[in-house]
Design a protein around this motif. Structure first.
Motif, PDB file in Angstrom:
ATOM      1  N   GLN A 292       0.701  -1.256   0.099  1.00 37.07           N
ATOM      2  CA  GLN A 292      -0.185   0.029   0.081  1.00 37.07           C
ATOM      3  C   GLN A 292       0.772   1.377  -0.019  1.00 37.07           C
ATOM      4  O   GLN A 292       0.559   2.283  -0.639  1.00 37.07           O
ATOM      5  CB  GLN A 292      -0.799  -0.024   1.250  1.00 37.07           C
ATOM      6  CG  GLN A 292      -1.747   1.244   1.201  1.00 37.07           C
ATOM      7  CD  GLN A 292      -2.956   1.324   0.313  1.00 37.07           C
ATOM      8  OE1 GLN A 292      -3.343   0.284  -0.252  1.00 37.07           O
ATOM      9  NE2 GLN A 292      -2.907   2.655  -0.490  1.00 37.07           N
ATOM     10  N   SER A 319      -4.080  -9.123  -0.352  1.00 38.55           N
ATOM     11  CA  SER A 319      -5.521  -8.844  -0.759  1.00 38.55           C
ATOM     12  C   SER A 319      -5.773  -8.378  -2.263  1.00 38.55           C
ATOM     13  O   SER A 319      -4.864  -7.862  -2.625  1.00 38.55           O
ATOM     14  CB  SER A 319      -6.228  -7.788   0.332  1.00 38.55           C
ATOM     15  OG  SER A 319      -5.549  -6.426  -0.037  1.00 38.55           O
ATOM     16  N   SER A 321      -7.564  -5.977  -3.324  1.00 37.23           N
ATOM     17  CA  SER A 321      -7.723  -4.789  -3.224  1.00 37.23           C
ATOM     18  C   SER A 321      -6.428  -3.959  -3.152  1.00 37.23           C
ATOM     19  O   SER A 321      -6.186  -3.039  -3.987  1.00 37.23           O
ATOM     20  CB  SER A 321      -8.578  -4.033  -1.996  1.00 37.23           C
ATOM     21  OG  SER A 321      -7.964  -4.469  -0.940  1.00 37.23           O
ATOM     22  N   ASP A 354      -7.390 -12.757  -5.175  1.00 39.89           N
ATOM     23  CA  ASP A 354      -7.252 -12.520  -3.457  1.00 39.89           C
ATOM     24  C   ASP A 354      -5.952 -13.362  -2.923  1.00 39.89           C
ATOM     25  O   ASP A 354      -5.816 -13.158  -1.872  1.00 39.89           O
ATOM     26  CB  ASP A 354      -8.373 -12.715  -2.593  1.00 39.89           C
ATOM     27  CG  ASP A 354      -8.863 -14.089  -2.895  1.00 39.89           C
ATOM     28  OD1 ASP A 354      -8.073 -14.890  -3.449  1.00 39.89           O
ATOM     29  OD2 ASP A 354      -9.896 -14.513  -2.153  1.00 39.89           O
ATOM     30  N   GLU A 447     -11.992 -12.603   7.431  1.00 42.76           N
ATOM     31  CA  GLU A 447     -11.237 -11.408   7.462  1.00 42.76           C
ATOM     32  C   GLU A 447     -11.394 -10.808   5.932  1.00 42.76           C
ATOM     33  O   GLU A 447     -11.835  -9.875   5.616  1.00 42.76           O
ATOM     34  CB  GLU A 447      -9.928 -11.062   7.913  1.00 42.76           C
ATOM     35  CG  GLU A 447      -9.980 -11.519   9.359  1.00 42.76           C
ATOM     36  CD  GLU A 447      -8.508 -11.732   9.760  1.00 42.76           C
ATOM     37  OE1 GLU A 447      -8.355 -11.762  10.938  1.00 42.76           O
ATOM     38  OE2 GLU A 447      -7.681 -12.014   8.931  1.00 42.76           O
ATOM     39  N   ARG A 448     -11.031 -11.953   5.002  1.00 46.37           N
ATOM     40  CA  ARG A 448     -11.229 -11.579   3.522  1.00 46.37           C
ATOM     41  C   ARG A 448     -12.472 -11.352   3.065  1.00 46.37           C
ATOM     42  O   ARG A 448     -12.475 -10.533   2.233  1.00 46.37           O
ATOM     43  CB  ARG A 448     -10.489 -12.667   2.966  1.00 46.37           C
ATOM     44  CG  ARG A 448      -9.216 -13.183   2.984  1.00 46.37           C
ATOM     45  CD  ARG A 448      -8.607 -13.912   1.947  1.00 46.37           C
ATOM     46  NE  ARG A 448      -9.200 -15.255   2.098  1.00 46.37           N
ATOM     47  CZ  ARG A 448      -8.401 -16.299   2.768  1.00 46.37           C
ATOM     48  NH1 ARG A 448      -7.351 -16.005   3.485  1.00 46.37           N
ATOM     49  NH2 ARG A 448      -8.990 -17.326   3.061  1.00 46.37           N
ATOM     50  N   GLU A 451     -13.055  -7.362   2.522  1.00 43.15           N
ATOM     51  CA  GLU A 451     -12.161  -6.545   1.623  1.00 43.15           C
ATOM     52  C   GLU A 451     -13.045  -6.156   0.652  1.00 43.15           C
ATOM     53  O   GLU A 451     -13.861  -6.487   0.303  1.00 43.15           O
ATOM     54  CB  GLU A 451     -11.303  -7.596   1.006  1.00 43.15           C
ATOM     55  CG  GLU A 451      -9.926  -8.100   1.869  1.00 43.15           C
ATOM     56  CD  GLU A 451      -9.088  -8.760   0.741  1.00 43.15           C
ATOM     57  OE1 GLU A 451      -9.039  -8.579  -0.186  1.00 43.15           O
ATOM     58  OE2 GLU A 451      -8.149  -9.313   1.490  1.00 43.15           O
ATOM     59  N   GLY A 452     -12.595  -4.644   0.441  1.00 45.28           N
ATOM     60  CA  GLY A 452     -13.637  -3.938  -0.603  1.00 45.28           C
ATOM     61  C   GLY A 452     -14.819  -3.359  -0.040  1.00 45.28           C
ATOM     62  O   GLY A 452     -15.645  -2.719  -0.622  1.00 45.28           O
ATOM     63  N   GLY A 457     -12.483   0.535   4.013  1.00 47.15           N
ATOM     64  CA  GLY A 457     -11.512   1.192   3.369  1.00 47.15           C
ATOM     65  C   GLY A 457     -11.356   2.605   3.932  1.00 47.15           C
ATOM     66  O   GLY A 457     -10.362   2.880   4.114  1.00 47.15           O
ATOM     67  N   ALA A 464      -8.529  -1.615   2.150  1.00 44.88           N
ATOM     68  CA  ALA A 464      -8.475  -2.824   2.329  1.00 44.88           C
ATOM     69  C   ALA A 464      -8.976  -3.272   3.448  1.00 44.88           C
ATOM     70  O   ALA A 464      -8.245  -2.880   4.691  1.00 44.88           O
ATOM     71  CB  ALA A 464      -7.155  -3.458   2.099  1.00 44.88           C
ATOM     72  N   GLY A 465     -10.241  -4.061   3.665  1.00 46.96           N
ATOM     73  CA  GLY A 465     -10.765  -4.335   4.641  1.00 46.96           C
ATOM     74  C   GLY A 465      -9.800  -5.342   5.652  1.00 46.96           C
ATOM     75  O   GLY A 465      -9.774  -5.115   6.877  1.00 46.96           O
ATOM     76  N   ALA A 466      -8.995  -6.385   4.909  1.00 48.59           N
ATOM     77  CA  ALA A 466      -8.064  -7.364   5.511  1.00 48.59           C
ATOM     78  C   ALA A 466      -7.280  -6.363   6.389  1.00 48.59           C
ATOM     79  O   ALA A 466      -6.627  -7.088   7.416  1.00 48.59           O
ATOM     80  CB  ALA A 466      -7.364  -8.131   4.916  1.00 48.59           C
TER      81      ALA A 466
END
Length: 549
Positions: A292, A319, A321, A354, A447-448, A451-452, A457, A464-466
């Motif tokens: 990131q 992830s 994302s 992912d 957790e995955r 994501e999104g 986010g 990224a949610g994770a």
């Protein structure tokens, strides 16, 4: 190709090619060979001095033994010199525990062509962990600038030598005098000789030590070369402590294939952009949490990343994302998330989506087994076992009674997963799979699912949610345990409501995977590499640190 053979060959054919570069220095391949001779000369003198008569006042930098033994050993009652772990077969062990990635790298590389075992110890580890690994493995020499280490080792009766980086460099400057000649040039060593001492994570549990022989590392480099592209002449940037196995492997694979290893003491996005631009870096090897930051730096000035072609991360579950974020700003840069274990070596990688399905590399055996050791059918969660030539023989007996290899020679670090359509799907470590109401639930899968989710986010500031949630299991009187989700955020913006998160989860998860409890916390506990600490998150929630939603 043995690392030393590669270094010598490149030094002869391309003497000016960059071997190691970083904050504090730069060495070509020809310079690395000569630097190796000074490094080993100093290290060899330090080890030999421990077996000399101890009532001599070793301690001044001008003496033949360039170390301050009095810092760690009483001259009146000298402690016995450390005996290296028997698994080394008598080869002395030298550890480097400093912040400088460049000097750590050149010392490790410099000892590679000699009868020596090297180790890197993270100076940020708790003092107890640093002391324990030094004492229990028989490390004889430590390059360290830490003020607390010598007194703690003295209390444990350790008879080795601590030398600061400044003292070490001063000792190197004296090598070449008539009474302190250069060591002979490095040579290719036997494949069954111990080469490196590594440790499992020392952040939250007692580190376990294990050795890599030269043959095992050669096997590891062969796999890496085939899939992760550390090619001759390629300039690789590997930011982060060399005590990380990912960073250490990047150094070794670059030198073993004739590439340039650009090291960095820490990950800094602005500094990375400068180095990629100025050094024409084409390959970056970094922990997943840094993707990131790389994307953010490229978004500010994409022109500085024009040479970059490949990003390799040491973690397959990168992830979607984060992948998409990098692709949006650097569309021509490829991203590979590899899966491996320091004890075992490279196992496989993912290159899209992912990252949950791993293509296992050719020549690597894998299967999922139950707790009793039976092979499980495809689709069932269990413990992953690996058969790989790069795998270490086992953990050092002095550091743990844990078993790495089974009677059949296969190995496990107790990662959990299942086989799906011939591919490996990871589910974390043993504690990442829980039973609730009779159902097995993989917490990373929970957790995955987040994501999104736009609200997460934005709230976490990472897209990224994770990276902003942690699934945990909490005790329940009827179900045994229930899945709870801990959301990081609130300081920079509101977190989504419980109803919105529950609705999002129900659309993407089987009913038994949907969290039953929801909490908010300002900051999730993480390792220095950015990985969320699940056990510490549980402890925080159980102690009332989280806000129940």
């Amino acid at each position: 190709m043995p690392i030393t053979q590669s270094i010598l060959d490149v030094a002869r054919r391309h003497p000016d090619r960059v071997a190691i570069a970083g904050e504090g220095g730069r060495l070509s391949y020809a310079e690395l060979v000569e630097d190796s001779r000074r490094v080993f000369s100093v290290v060899d003198a330090l080890h030999r001095a421990q077996h000399a008569v101890r009532d001599t006042a070793f301690g001044t930098r001008a003496t033949a033994a360039p170390a301050t033994l009095s810092d760690t050993v009483s001259a009146a009652e000298p402690a016995a010199a450390p005996e290296p772990a028997p698994e080394t077969r008598g080869i002395p062990i030298t550890a480097v525990s400093i912040d400088s990635a460049f000097h750590t790298s050149r010392i490790i590389a410099g000892l590679a062509g000699y009868r020596a075992v090297s180790a890197t110890i993270d100076p940020r580890w708790p003092l107890e962990h640093r002391v324990n690994v030094i004492v229990t493995t028989g490390i004889g020499v430590v390059v360290s600038d830490a003020d607390d280490l010598a007194p703690a080792l003295r209390e444990r009766g350790w008879g080795g030598t601590i030398i600061s980086l400044a003292e070490f460099r001063a000792a190197e400057e004296g090598v070449g005098d008539p009474d302190r000649p250069l060591a002979p040039p490095p040579t290719v060593r036997d494949g069954d000789e111990a080469f490196l001492l590594l440790f499992s994570s020392g952040t939250t549990s007692a580190p376990k030590g294990f050795l890599k022989t030269r043959d095992q590392y050669r096997a590891n480099v062969a796999v890496s070369s085939a899939y992760l592209e550390p090619l001759p002449g390629v300039h690789t940037l590997a930011p982060g402590p060399v005590s990380y196995s990912l960073t250490l492997y990047a150094l070794i694979e670059c030198l073993a294939t004739g590439g340039a290893a650009h090291m960095a003491d820490a990950f800094d996005a602005i500094e990375m952009a400068r180095r990629v631009s100025e050094e024409r870096i084409t390959r970056v090897v970094a922990v997943p949490a840094l993707v990131q930051s790389l994307s953010d730096a490229a978004r500010r000035d994409p022109s500085r990343f024009g040479s970059l072609e490949l990003v390799v991360t040491g973690g397959a579950n990168l992830s979607a994302s984060l992948r998409a974020g990098l692709a949006s700003v650097l569309p021509d840069v490829r991203l590979i998330g590899y899966y491996g274990a320091a004890e075992i070596g490279f196992i496989g990688d993912s290159r899209g989506g992912d990252g949950t399905l791993i293509e296992v590399y050719d020549g690597i055996g894998f299967e999922i087994r139950s707790g009793s050791g039976e092979r499980l059918p495809d689709g069932e969660f269990g413990t992953l076992w690996i058969d790989a030539a790069a795998c270490s023989d086992g953990y050092l007996a002095g550091t743990t009674d844990a078993v790495l290899r089974g009677d059949d020679g296969w190995a496990t670090v107790h990662d959990q997963g299942r086989v799906v359509d011939g591919k490996l799907q990871l589910a974390g470590r043993a504690g990442d799979i829980v039973v609730t109401g009779g159902h097995k639930v993989a917490l990373p899968e929970v957790e995955r699912a987040f994501e999104g989710m736009p609200e997460l986010g934005a709230g976490a500031g990472v897209g990224a949610g994770a990276a902003a949630v942690c699934a945990i299991a909490l005790p329940h009187p009827r179900l045994g345990s229930v899945v709870a989700l801990v959301i990081e955020g609130g300081a920079d913006g509101p977190v989504p409501g419980k109803d919105a998160m529950r609705a999002w989860a129900r659309e993407r998860l089987a009913p038994q995977f949907v969290p039953r409890q929801w909490y908010r916390i300002d900051a999730l506990p993480r390792t220095v590499g950015g990985k969320i600490r699940r056990a510490e998150t549980v402890a925080l929630i159980e102690s009332g640190e989280g806000e129940r939603l």
